[in-house]
Design a protein around this motif. Structure first.
Motif, short mmCIF file in Angstrom:
data_model
loop_
_atom_site.label_atom_id
_atom_site.label_comp_id
_atom_site.label_asym_id
_atom_site.label_seq_id
_atom_site.Cartn_x
_atom_site.Cartn_y
_atom_site.Cartn_z
N GLY A 1 0.81 -1.21 0.00
CA GLY A 1 0.00 0.00 0.00
C GLY A 1 0.84 1.26 0.00
O GLY A 1 0.50 2.26 -0.64
N LEU A 2 1.95 1.23 0.72
CA LEU A 2 2.78 2.43 0.80
C LEU A 2 3.32 2.81 -0.57
O LEU A 2 3.45 3.99 -0.89
N PRO B 1 -0.46 2.22 -3.99
CA PRO B 1 -1.84 2.33 -3.53
C PRO B 1 -2.88 2.14 -4.63
O PRO B 1 -3.91 1.49 -4.41
N THR C 1 2.56 5.41 -5.77
CA THR C 1 2.00 6.41 -4.86
C THR C 1 2.35 7.83 -5.32
O THR C 1 3.41 8.06 -5.89
N PRO C 2 1.44 8.79 -5.07
CA PRO C 2 1.75 10.17 -5.44
C PRO C 2 2.74 10.85 -4.50
O PRO C 2 3.21 11.95 -4.79
N MET C 3 3.06 10.21 -3.37
CA MET C 3 3.93 10.90 -2.42
C MET C 3 5.34 11.07 -2.97
O MET C 3 5.94 10.09 -3.42
N PRO C 4 5.87 12.28 -2.93
CA PRO C 4 7.25 12.47 -3.39
C PRO C 4 8.26 12.03 -2.33
O PRO C 4 7.90 11.73 -1.20
N PHE D 1 15.63 2.12 3.68
CA PHE D 1 15.35 0.69 3.80
C PHE D 1 16.52 -0.15 3.26
O PHE D 1 16.77 -1.25 3.75
N TYR E 1 -7.52 1.27 3.26
CA TYR E 1 -6.11 0.88 3.30
C TYR E 1 -5.25 1.79 2.44
O TYR E 1 -4.20 2.26 2.86
N THR E 2 -5.71 2.08 1.22
CA THR E 2 -4.85 2.86 0.34
C THR E 2 -4.82 4.33 0.75
O THR E 2 -3.78 4.97 0.66
N SER F 1 -2.42 4.46 3.63
CA SER F 1 -1.01 4.25 3.32
C SER F 1 -0.47 5.35 2.42
O SER F 1 0.74 5.53 2.34
N THR F 2 -1.34 6.10 1.76
CA THR F 2 -0.83 7.22 0.99
C THR F 2 -0.54 8.42 1.89
O THR F 2 0.55 8.98 1.85
N HIS G 1 1.81 7.82 5.19
CA HIS G 1 2.96 7.02 4.78
C HIS G 1 4.11 7.10 5.78
O HIS G 1 4.66 6.08 6.19
N ILE G 2 4.44 8.31 6.19
CA ILE G 2 5.68 8.48 6.97
C ILE G 2 5.59 7.80 8.34
O ILE G 2 6.48 7.01 8.67
N LEU H 1 3.68 5.38 9.17
CA LEU H 1 3.59 3.94 8.92
C LEU H 1 4.98 3.37 8.67
O LEU H 1 5.34 2.32 9.21
N ALA H 2 5.75 4.08 7.86
CA ALA H 2 7.11 3.60 7.58
C ALA H 2 7.94 3.60 8.86
O ALA H 2 8.71 2.66 9.12
N PHE I 1 3.44 19.40 -0.02
CA PHE I 1 3.94 18.22 0.65
C PHE I 1 3.62 18.24 2.14
O PHE I 1 3.11 17.27 2.70
N TYR J 1 1.22 15.35 3.57
CA TYR J 1 1.89 14.14 4.07
C TYR J 1 2.50 14.27 5.46
O TYR J 1 2.94 13.28 6.03
#
Ligand code: HDD
Ligand code: HEM
Ligand code: HEM
Lengths: 444, 341
Positions: free
Chosen positions: A77-78, A81, A395-398, A407, B75-76, B79-80, B83-84, B86-87, B150, B154
């Protein structure tokens, strides 16, 4: 590196990392169960030591497999998505069953690791077997999910919508059988050769020879059988790919032009510009024969596939060559070992054979990673073959590049620690696990 | 069938909070132990959680799988836009799980043990902290898919005082659960006294951070007080939780460990109940008043039906085995712990 490439690399890295531990989790429980069985039947304490030594190693690897798997279920999902939004309800079935399999595996492992002397001995043995069966089942299930990405089924794709979803049909898609068989065998041969190699090294070094010989025999026997089955199932896979993903087959074989009597290309440097392969050995008609069982039938070449639907050719071709080449090497080694064994020629006392097994330690895992590169890169540019493009799923996140670096650092350090720990397990064999060695500490 | 799936989702989050929480708590308690009894604390904890830790964390995976199979939009979206954290939580899970195993299975006992332990205790605190942040984000109405920069899209949706307080509160709750669990596992009076002291410390921390959650909610414009005190059931849930907590405070020494565990479990259940019942069926509140709903943002009916069957059939296999695992080792632990350290 742009965000899209970073996302793909991170996914590939996480999966490539997870698969190593997953295979160990699928196979080692069976090796342990064999050793454990021999102990229960013969009462030979050395087999008990071996079972324990292996189970310690497996516990280390299992934890790494579990956390990297947990990470993957979020990463889907990360990173993708848009893919999961549509694919989740369709290919989710194997994942929900996999949850059950993992759970059983974790519970059985708890019983097995902490159960020495606490339960009926055959019940205890059985919990070890359950660990193996559920590990294998989860491997097969998750491969069925991946197979769905290669051969989507169980829904109708109408005007960009996913209708009439049927999760059972999606799970039993066309590719699941060939992929799961091939993957399960690969797990046995990769883990088998890796374990056999380590014990062969110890035999050569004359350390706890009896202990390591017992270990070697179990691992090498399984590895040899798997190495013989592997090309057979690979052939089944290749025929399957030819039917459902002609573009992938063409990229694997670096086969540019549709032709009858299509040659099998071995080695060589594919050049997408000039649509030719340099420095290759061409075996005329063999590809047609392998795909159709008839050398005169044509095989679709890359030129007849729209440019925007072609996977990267060179890397797919190289990966395929690596997998098949190593598969042949392992096949030979396995056959030699079995023949010597059958002729009662004491293969373990042959230094050259033990050296070859040491050299073969990483081969199975290299072939395994190469095989996954074939499957996954050969599917590009699609994330769901023919339905959704990978580039549309990200994903759209930059800023994914930083996530990738982070990672990568984590995986590299984890691998280093795992290797370090396994090394220390081996250092301690004579103290902890080998009952016949002079410095054995009976603390169990 | 949809309600079966929702019930399983709720139950797996609940079990993760209780069992996984107690498990995280073991590391948190170790983190806040004085130098003198750190090793002792650790030995007791390890005996208690060793055999079950792997199973405890499966609940998270079950919850995630239910989400992505049954409720893909939820879920999506999470997670979008989250994100941070969650990571960050994932990094915590990786560090913690591996450090725990490494420290128990390293064949040689040397300085490396210190490294593993450091990683283990810090990641035990970091992971539930981010878990709390994520939970806070779902109800704070700050997720904004329309945001065009951003930071707003996010970062600022989860990095605010309210979510941070929920994170700290979660850490305190985990520590509390662990201490209560261990009180029932130790035999010697001195150990029991040690963990009763630790439990009281965690209760105070939970109270302080709980108050902070309300304060920061008011500050950040999250109508938390109104949600909780505007619904009779929630008021009852919270009153019951606090009443049982006060009762426990006085009787930590004398009560039976089983009663303590039931009460602690009950309190956490009431908190989770109050936090989720207010908005049901909505589960994620978005910026501008919209929300994702467990009844509307669902996968196809056939998927839900198959998922429900998979969960039901899976439980038939899993639950008896899990109970037997916990039972066998619970019984054994009573015999071993306390004689060794
Ligand atoms: C020990 C590892 C190993 C070895 C020795 C081989 N393979 Fe393999 N191969 C894999 C490990 C693997 C794999 C990593 O497990 C893959 C990736 C996906 C899958 O299902 O299996 C795979 C995929 C894969 C595919 C693509 C399947 C698909 O995309 O659906 C084909 C056509 C082959 N293999 C064919 C072969 C042939 C003809 C071999 C002859 C020796 C061979 N493989 C040896
Ligand atoms: C463990 C074995 C696997 C390995 C080593 C592997 C390897 C890879 C590689 C190398 C890529 C990158 C391809 C590229 O970007 O060119 C990739 C992509 C991907 N794989 Fe796999 N894969 C494995 C199994 C799976 C499974 C079981 C799933 C899901 C069910 C999966 C889902 C994905 C997704 C979503 C992507 C990203 C999109 C894409 O690039 O197509 N993979 N994988
Ligand atoms: C072909 C690829 C894969 C295979 C063969 C595979 C197989 C396995 C196996 C055998 C395990 C057991 C753990 C162990 O013994 O170390 C495991 C763990 C796990 N895998 Fe994978 N896996 C694959 C890819 C994936 C993907 C794509 C996901 C996520 C979507 C995933 C999620 C998990 C999870 C959550 C666990 C942890 C379960 C536990 O705690 O036992 N795996 N995998």
């Amino acid at each position: 590196m742009d965000d899209f490439i970073a996302a793909r690399s991170q996914m590939a890295l996480s999966l490539g990392f997870h698969i190593i531990f997953a295979c160990v989790g699928m196979v080692m429980p069976f090796f342990m169960a064999i050793a454990h069985f021999k102990y229960l039947r013969s009462g030979d304490e050395m087999y008990k030591g071996l079972t324990k030594a292996w189970s310690k190693g497996v516990a280390i690897l299992f934890a790494t497999g579990a956390v990297s798997g947990t990470m993957l279920s979020f990463e889907l999902g990360l990173l993708w998505p848009k893919f999961m939004e549509h694919a989740g309800p369709i290919f989710g079935m194997p994942f929900s069953l996999e949850g059950t399999a993992f759970f059983i595996e974790a519970i059985a492992l708890g019983f097995f690791l902490y159960g020495w002397g606490r339960f009926n001995k055959w019940f205890h043995w059985f919990t070890g077997v359950v660990v193996g069966i559920s590990g294998l089942a989860s491997g097969i299930l998750v491969v069925a999910a991946n197979a769905w990405m290669n051969s989507p089924a169980g829904f109708d794709f109408v005007n960009g919508e996913y209708l009439n979803v049927d999760p059972m049909k999606a799970m039993f898609n066309e590719a699941w059988l060939s992929q799961s068989i091939h993957m399960s065998i690969a797990a046995f041969s990769a883990t088998g050769f890796a374990v056999a190699g380590v014990h062969a090294l110890m035999i050569l070094r004359q350390k706890n020879v009896e202990f390591h010989s017992k270990a070697f025999k179990i691992a090498a026997f399984c590895a040899a059988i798997a190495a013989i089955l592997q090309p057979l199932s690979g052939d089944f896979s290749a025929k399957d790919v030819a039917k459902r993903q002609p573009a992938k087959l063409a990229a694997m074989e670096a086969h540019f032009h549709t032709e009858a009597h299509a040659p099998l290309i071995v080695g060589g440097v594919p050049d997408e510009e000039s649509q030719s392969v340099k420095y290759a050995v061409k075996l005329p008609g063999l590809l047609s024969w392998m795909v159709h069982g008839d050398a005169s039938k044509p095989v679709t070449g890359l030129v007849d596939i729209p440019k925007e639907d072609r996977p990267p050719v060179a890397i797919t071709h190289y990966s395929f060559q690596v997998m098949v080449g190593l598969g042949m090497v392992m096949l030979l080694l396995g056959v030699v070992y079995l023949v010597l064994l059958a002729l009662k020629k004491q293969p373990l006392s042959k230094k050259w054979l033990m050296r070859l097994f040491v050299l073969a330690t990483p081969l199975g895992y290299i072939a395994l990673e190469a095989g996954w590169m074939v499957t996954e890169i050969g599917r590009q540019p699609w994330i769901i073959y023919g339905v959704m493009r990978t580039a549309d799923a990200v994903t759209p996140m930059p800023g994914l590049v930083y996530s990738f670096y982070l990672f990568t650092a984590v995986f590299v350090s984890l691998s280093a620690i795992v290797v370090f720990l396994l090394y220390r397990q081996i250092l301690m064999v004579s103290k902890l696990y080998d009952v016949n060695s002079p410095d054995y500490l009976d603390k169990n | 069938m949809l309600y079966v799936v929702i019930a399983y989702l709720w139950a797996s989050i609940w079990l993760y909070l209780l069992l996984g929480g107690a498990d995280f708590g073991a590391g948190i308690v170790e983190l806040f132990s004085s130098k003198g009894n750190k090793l002792h604390t650790r030995n007791i904890m390890y005996k208690a959680i060793g055999p079950v830790w792997e199973a405890n964390h499966m609940w998270l995976i079950i919850a995630v799988v239910i989400l992505f199979v049954g409720f893909p939009q939820i879920y999506t979206l999470m997670s979008t836009y989250v994100h941070i954290p969650l990571a960050a939580m994932l990094l915590g899970i990786i560090a913690r799980g591996t450090a725990f195993t490494f420290r128990n299975y390293d064949a040689i006992d040397d300085r490396w043990q210190k490294v593993y332990s450091k990683i283990f205790v810090y990641s035990s605190a970091v992971t539930p902290f981010f878990l709390g942040i994520i939970a806070g984000t779902t109800v704070s109405g700050t997720i904004n898919p329309q945001a065009d920069n951003f930071l707003d899209a996010y970062v600022l949706n989860w990095l605010n005082w309210f979510c941070v307080s929920v994170g700290c509160f979660t850490v305190a709750i985990c520590g509390y659960l662990a201490t209560i669990y261990i009180i029932g596992e130790v035999k010697e009076q001195s150990d029991k006294a040690l963990f009763v002291r630790k439990a009281k410390f965690m209760i105070i921390a939970a109270f302080v951070f709980g108050a902070l959650v309300f304060a920061t909610a008011a500050y950040s414009g999250v109508p938390l007080a109104q949600w909780i005190f505007g619904h009779t059931v929630n008021v009852i849930a919270i009153v019951l939780a606090i009443a049982s907590l006060l009762f426990m405070w006085k009787s930590l020494y004398v009560s039976s460990p089983v009663l303590l565990r039931i009460l602690a479990g009950f309190q956490v259940t009431m908190i989770l109940f109050a936090a989720t019942s207010t908005h049901f069926p909505n589960i994620v509140l978005l910026h501008g008043g919209q929300a994702l709903s467990l009844l509307e943002d669902v996968g196809s009916p056939k998927t839900i039906a198959t998922l429900a069957w998979a969960l039901l059939i899976g439980s038939i296999f899993i639950l008896p085995a899990l109970f037997y695992l916990m039972y066998s080792f619970g019984k054994e632990n009573k015999e071993v712990i306390g004689h060794d350290a």
